[in-house]
Design an enzyme around this catalytic site. Structure first.
Site: not given
Lengths: 805, 164
Positions: A236, A383-384, A759
Site C-alpha cells: 500500500q 479501513r480507517c 473509510e
C-alpha cells in the site's frame, strides 16, 4: 484545429471531469480475468518460499535442524535467524519505532511466528520442506491479556532493557510499551468530579483483521549482473517500502525498484513491512533467482496486521439538561509481541485523540498504554485512519450510555452537543482543528428521511407487544454521527519512519493532447485510474478518457507515502489538482502567445483559453498541447509537464449521519437489518458512483466487525479464528441494501474541497450497527455489551436480561 | 513422491494432456501449469469462491479439487466466457453497474453468476443473493453485484426474446 463541440454543456460532459459517475477504466481487465496481481507474476527460474511457523504462542527455541529438509527434492535452501544474523537481517525495524524478529531469534512470541524460511522449486516442494524442518521448543508461560501482562513477572521481550525508555517515552513495566496522553488531565478530572451527571462505561473493542481477499505477498528478484533488486508486492506504500528495504539491506535506493501491481484489496493489511518481504529478498540474493512468497489465508489471519484490540474506559459528564462538560478516556492497547502499529511516528495511538467526536466538549483527557502480549503484532488501521474507528466507537457508545443515564433521546442528546456550523474551524479539546462541517443539517436530514419519530413510536409499540407475548422480535434503532480525520498529513507533525506524509503527482501532456499522470499513491480497488483522471480533466481541460493514470512503480512514479487512512484524495488528489494548475498556468501563456494577446487577457473555459470578452477567439487545450511541442515561444521552454509535491496544511474532516433499523429474534439471537441509511459528507464529490460503492463496501466491513468478525485467542495463545470457517466475512446473503445520501461541505483548505470517503462508512458504520443491537435491548435494561454481536452473544444478552423466561 | 497420473482435461475449449502428481490441485494446474490466472486463490478452504470455475455445467471451487478429479472433464474459466470483442453480458454489466472494486473476486463472481443465470434466467434478488453466497467480495457490499447480475439477466432475456 476545428472546434467540434460548440455547446458548453457538451464540452463539459465530454471531459468526464469531477462530479460525473464515470465508469471505471480498470474494469475491462478485471472482468476478463486479466488483472495482474502479485501471484500472477511469473519469472524464469522463479522459486517459492514459505515459512515454518511456531505452533506455540510463547516458547524458547532449543534447536532447529534443517538437514532433512535440505534433502527433500526441490528444496534449495532453508533460512533461519542464524543465517540472517551475519547480515543483520534477523530483526527489522517496525513502523512504530520498535523492532521485530524476521525469523525467530531464540524464542517465539506468538502463534504462527516465522521460524524458518524454506525456499523450493514450487509450492508443493516448499510444503514438503516445511514438514521436514525439525524445531525443538521449550514452552513458556503465555500471556494473552494485557492487564495481566502489566502485572506479570514473565518478561516477554528479553531483548529490551526493561528500564530504558521505548520509542515513545518511559516504560512502566517490562511488558509495557508506552503511555501516550492528550488533553488536560487535572481540569478534566475536576470537571467530572463536580459534574451534575456522570456516565461511566468500560468497553472492549475486540481484535479483528482487515482480511482482504488477496493475501499479502511479494516477488523479489536480485539481478546480480546489474546489482538491481526488483520487488513486486502487495504494498500500500511502495515508495516507503523501497526506502525501508534500502535502509535495512544496505542496497542503495536507486538500485531498488519496488512495484505494486494490481492489489486485491488492502484495508490496512498491506501497509506494513513483513518478514516474508525480507526473507524473499535475502533468498533471491542467496540463490540468484527470483523468489515468490505468498501468504495462505491462515498465515494472513494469524500473523500479518491485526486491527483494534483496545480496552477503553470512559467517563462523560454533563449538565442535567444534557450539555456535555467533560470526557475522560483511558485505553489499554494490546499490541502483541512486537509493536508494529502503522501510525505516524508522533502518534503511537494513532488519531485516538479525535475521541471527542462531533461534539463541542470543552474539556477532555486521553491516556493510552501500549502493552506487549503473546499475540501477533500489527495494529493497523483497518479501513480507517489510524485508530479513528476506535475513537468514534468510543464516543458514540459514551453518548448512548449518557443518554440512558439522562433518560434522554440519544438523537436529541447528539443534536444539543454538536459543534455548530459557525464554530468551524473548530479547535477540539484534544488538539485537532476541524476544517469544516455542518452537522445539524446532516443530522436533521437523516432523521427526517428515516422518520425517526415514527420509528421510535413503532419501537415503543413493539416493546409492549413483546411484553404481551405477541412477538419474539425486538427492534433497535442504531444511530451514529461521526467525524473522521483523514488525509495524513501535514509534514510538520505527520511522518512514517521520518518520511513526511506529503504526496505527489507528475503530469506529462503529449503533443496530440492526451496525457499521463503518475502519483505516489496506489489503488487497491478505489479506482484511482478513473477518479484522478477526472480531477485532471476538470483542471486541465483534456478529456479524462485521454489521461492515463499510473501508480505503484517507484522507478517511474514520484515519491509518495501511499494509500491508506483515506489519504489519496486529500493528499495525492490535491497534488494532482496543483500539478494540473501548473500545466494550466503554462498553457495560459502559450494560448496568449498564439492568440497574440497579453497573458492576462485570456481565461480558462472548460477545455480552452478564450480571449476575455471575445469568446469566439480561443485555443483549445489540445491545440495548446501541440503548440507546446512545435512552436518556439519566446521565454518559454518547450514541452508541457508539471510536478507537485503537496504538503497538506491540515487534515480533512469528513463526517456523516447513519441510522440502522434492526429486528432481533431474542430466541435465536439473529439480527435482521431492516433498513440502513447512510448520509456522508466528504466535501466535493469527484465520482458519485465510486463514492456510493465505497460506502456500500465500508458499511459491509462495519457490519462484519460489529456483528461477528474477530481474531480470538484461547488462554494458550492459540488463534481460534484462523480460517474463513471461523472468521466472519459476510456474504451476499447476510448483507442488506443500503440507502445512501449526502450533503456537501467542501474542505476550505483542499484545492478542490474534497475530503476522502473510503473509510467513513466503516468508521461510522461500526457504532451504528452496534448501537442498533444495544438500543434494541435498552428498554429491557441494557446499558452496554461488547462487540462482536454474533448470534450467540446476542442470545446471551437476551438471556441475561431475562427475555427467555 | 507419488507416481504421476495421466490427466486429460479440456479448458476453455482447448484439450490439455499432462502428467501430474495426485496431490496437484486444479487451481494450481490452471494458474501455474496452464497460465490461466483469471481464477484466484483467496482462502484454500472453499469459502471465498475467488477460484470458481465451471466444470461440466457445475460451479466448482478449484482450490479444493484435485486435477485428477477433473480428468476427462471440460472446464470453463473467466477467460472462456468472453473476449474483448465479444464480452459476456455479465462482464459488461459488472462494469456498467460498478459491480467490482479491487477485481480479485470478480472472475469467480462472474463465472458463478453465469452458471446461476443458466440455471435460473429470471432470478429474484433473494435468489441471486442466495445463489451467490458462495462467493465473497470484500469491497462492494454486494449491492452493485446484485444489480449487475439483474441487469445482465434482463439483457440476456431481451436478446433471447429478440432471437426467438
Amino acid at each position: 484545429m476545428k472546434d467540434e463541440l460548440d455547446n458548453r454543456e457538451e464540452r463539459v460532459a465530454n471531459l468526464k471531469g469531477m462530479g460525473c459517475s464515470r465508469k471505471r477504466v480498470e474494469d475491462a481487465r478485471f472482468t476478463q480475468g486479466k488483472g495482474n496481481y502479485v501471484d500472477d507474476i511469473k519469472l524464469d527460474g522463479m522459486l517459492f518460499g514459505d515459512f515454518v511457523r511456531s505452533p506455540y504462542a510463547h516458547a524458547r527455541i532449543k534447536s532447529i535442524n534443517t538437514e532433512a529438509a535440505l534433502q527433500v527434492p526441490g528444496v534449495l535452501a532453508v533460512l533461519t535467524a542464524a543465517d540472517l544474523a551475519p547480515l543483520g537481517l534477523h530483526w527489522m525495524p517496525t513502523l512504530a519505532g520498535d523492532k521485530q524478529m524476521v525469523l525467530a531469534d531464540g524464542k517465539v512470541l506468538f502463534q504462527g511466528q516465522e521460524v524458518a524460511f524454506v525456499v523450493a522449486e514450487d509450492r508443493y516442494a516448499a510444503a514438503d520442506g516445511i514438514e521436514a524442518v525439525e524445531v525443538e521448543y521449550e514452552e513458556l508461560p503465555v500471556i494473552v491479556n494485557p492487564f495481566e501482562s502489566l502485572k506479570s513477572d514473565v518478561v516477554l521481550r528479553e531483548d529490551l532493557d526493561p528500564k530504558a525508555p521505548g520509542a515513545h517515552g518511559p516504560r512502566k513495566h517490562h511488558n509495557h510499551i508506552f503511555t501516550w496522553e492528550a488533553g488536560d488531565k487535572e481540569t478534566t478530572q475536576e470537571v467530572i468530579s463536580n459534574a451534575e451527571v456522570v456516565a461511566e462505561e468500560s468497553m472492549y473493542y475486540h481484535r479483528t483483521h482487515p482480511c482482504p481477499l488477496e493475501t499479502c505477498g511479494c516477488v523479489a528478484s536480485m539481478d546480480k549482473v546489474n546489482g538491481k533488486l526488483t520487488l513486486w508486492g502487495t504494498f500500500q506504500a511502495p515508495h516507503a517500502i523501497r526506502t525501508v528495504v534500502s535502509l535495512i539491506s544496505g542496497i542503495e535506493e536507486h538500485n531498488i525498484r519496488v512495484i505494486s501491481p494490481d492489489i486485491g484489496g488492502g484495508f490496512g493489511n498491506k501497509v506494513g513491512a513483513y518478514p516474508g518481504y525480507v526473507c524473499s529478498v535475502v533468498a533471491s540474493i542467496v540463490t540468484g533467482k527470483p523468489v515468490k512468497w505468498i501468504e495462505d489465508r491462515m498465515d494472513n489471519l494469524m500473523t500479518t496486521a491485526f486491527a483494534r484490540d483496545y480496552h477503553m474506559t470512559g467517563k462523560i459528564s454533563a449538565t442535567k439538561e444534557g450539555k456535555i462538560t467533560g470526557l475522560h478516556c483511558q485505553v489499554v492497547a494490546d499490541h502483541g509481541g512486537f509493536d508494529a502499529c502503522a501510525d505516524p511516528t508522533k502518534f503511537p495511538a494513532g488519531f485516538m485523540n479525535i475521541c471527542t467526536g462531533s461534539y463541542d466538549i470543552p474539556t477532555a483527557y486521553l491516556e493510552v498504554d501500549g502493552v506487549y502480549t503473546n499475540k501477533a503484532p500489527g495494529g493497523v488501521s483497518y479501513r480507517c485512519s489510524f485508530r479513528v474507528t476506535e475513537a468514534v466507537y468510543f464516543i458514540e457508545r459514551m453518548i448512548e450510555v449518557l443518554a440512558i443515564k439522562l433518560n434522554m433521546d440519544a438523537a436529541e442528546l447528539r443534536r444539543i452537543n454538536f459543534i455548530k456550523k459557525e464554530q468551524f474551524p473548530y479547535k477540539a479539546a484534544l488538539g485537532w482543528e476541524y476544517d469544516s462541517g455542518d452537522y445539524h443539517t446532516a443530522w436533521d436530514k437523516a432523521l427526517k428521511t428515516v422518520d425517526y419519530e415514527g420509528l421510535r413510536k413503532e419501537q415503543a409499540e413493539r416493546v409492549e407487544a413483546f411484553k404481551r407475548g405477541e412477538t419474539r422480535k425486538i427492534m433497535g434503532i442504531g444511530l451514529s454521527f461521526f467525524t473522521e480525520i483523514v488525509g495524513a498529513g501535514p509534514v510538520k507533525n505527520c511522518d512514517i519512519l521520518g518520511l513526511g506524509m506529503f504526496d505527489s503527482c507528475e503530469i506529462r501532456i503529449h503533443p496530440t493532447g492526451s496525457a499521463i499522470a503518475r502519483l505516489g499513491t496506489i489503488s487497491q480497488g478505489q479506482g484511482h485510474a478513473t477518479t484522478f483522471a477526472q480531477i485532471l480533466a476538470s483542471e486541465i481541460g483534456l478529456p479524462a478518457d485521454s489521461i492515463t493514470i499510473e501508480e505503484g512503480d517507484t522507478d517511474t512514479a514520484p515519491y509518495g507515502l501511499g494509500t491508506y487512512g483515506s489519504r489519496s484524495t486529500p493528499v495525492a488528489g490535491a497534488a494532482t489538482a496543483m500539478a494540473g494548475r501548473k500545466i494550466r498556468a503554462k498553457a495560459q501563456m502559450i494560448a496568449a502567445y498564439l492568440l497574440e494577446v497579453h497573458d492576462n487577457d485570456v481565461e480558462f473555459d472548460v477545455d480552452r483559453f478564450v480571449v476575455k470578452g471575445a469568446p469566439e477567439r480561443f485555443k483549445t487545450m489540445k491545440e495548446i498541447a501541440f503548440a507546446a511541442y512545435n512552436q518556439a515561444i519566446p521565454g518559454l521552454e518547450p514541452g508541457l509537464e508539471a510536478v507537485s509535491y503537496y504538503d497538506p496544511p491540515n487534515m480533512t474532516y469528513p463526517f456523516g449521519a447513519y441510522v440502522c433499523v434492526m429486528d432481533i429474534d431474542v430466541d435465536t439471537g439473529v439480527p435482521e437489518i431492516r433498513r440502513f441509511y447512510a448520509l456522508d459528507d466528504c466535501g466535493t464529490r469527484i465520482n458519485p458512483m465510486i463514492i456510493e460503492g465505497q460506502v456500500h463496501g465500508g458499511l459491509t466491513e462495519a457490519l462484519a466487525v460489529a456483528l461477528g468478525q474477530e481474531i480470538a485467542y484461547d488462554d494458550m495463545g492459540n488463534v481460534k479464528t484462523g480460517t474463513l470457517m471461523d472468521f466472519f466475512l459476510p456474504t451476499a446473503w447476510e448483507v442488506p441494501n443500503y440507502e445512501t445520501d449526502f450533503t456537501v461541505t467542501p474542505s476550505p483548505h483542499h484545492p478542490i474541497g474534497a475530503k476522502g470517503v473510503g473509510e467513513s462508512p466503516h468508521v461510522g458504520g461500526v457504532p451504528c450497527f452496534s448501537n442498533a443491537v444495544q438500543d434494541a435491548f435498552r428498554p429491557f435494561g441494557n446499558t452496554h455489551t461488547n462487540m462482536p454481536h454474533d448470534h450467540w452473544r446476542i442470545w446471551r444478552t437476551a438471556n441475561e436480561l431475562g427475555l427467555h423466561s | 513422491m507419488s507416481k504421476k497420473m495421466h490427466i486429460q482435461i479440456n479448458v476453455n475449449g482447448k484439450d490439455q494432456e499432462f502428467l501430474a502428481e495426485p496431490r496437484e490441485l486444479l487451481i494450481y494446474t490452471l494458474r501455474e501449469r496452464l497460465n490461466i490466472t483469471g481464477p484466484h486463490i483467496g482462502c484454500e478452504t472453499s469459502h471465498c469462491g475467488a477460484c470458481t470455475v465451471t466444470i461440466d455445467g457445475k460451479s466448482v471451487k478449484a482450490c479444493t479439487m484435485f486435477v485428477a478429479q477433473a480428468s476427462g472433464k471440460s472446464i470453463t474459466t473467466i477467460e472462456g466466457l468472453g473476449d474483448p470483442d465479444n464480452l459476456h453480458p455479465l462482464q459488461s454489466a459488472f462494469k456498467e453497474h460498478h459491480g467490482l472494486q479491487c477485481g480479485y473476486c470478480t472472475p469467480g463472481m462472474i463465472t458463478r453468476a453465469s452458471k446461476l443465470l443458466e440455471e435460473n434466467p429470471n432470478p429474484t434478488e433473494e435468489e441471486i443473493r442466495f445463489g451467490m453466497a458462495g462467493n465473497i467480495c470484500r469491497c462492494t457490499g454486494y449491492q452493485n453485484i446484485v444489480k449487475s447480475i439483474q441487469a445482465a439477466a434482463a439483457e440476456m432475456n431481451a436478446a433471447q426474446e429478440a432471437a426467438e
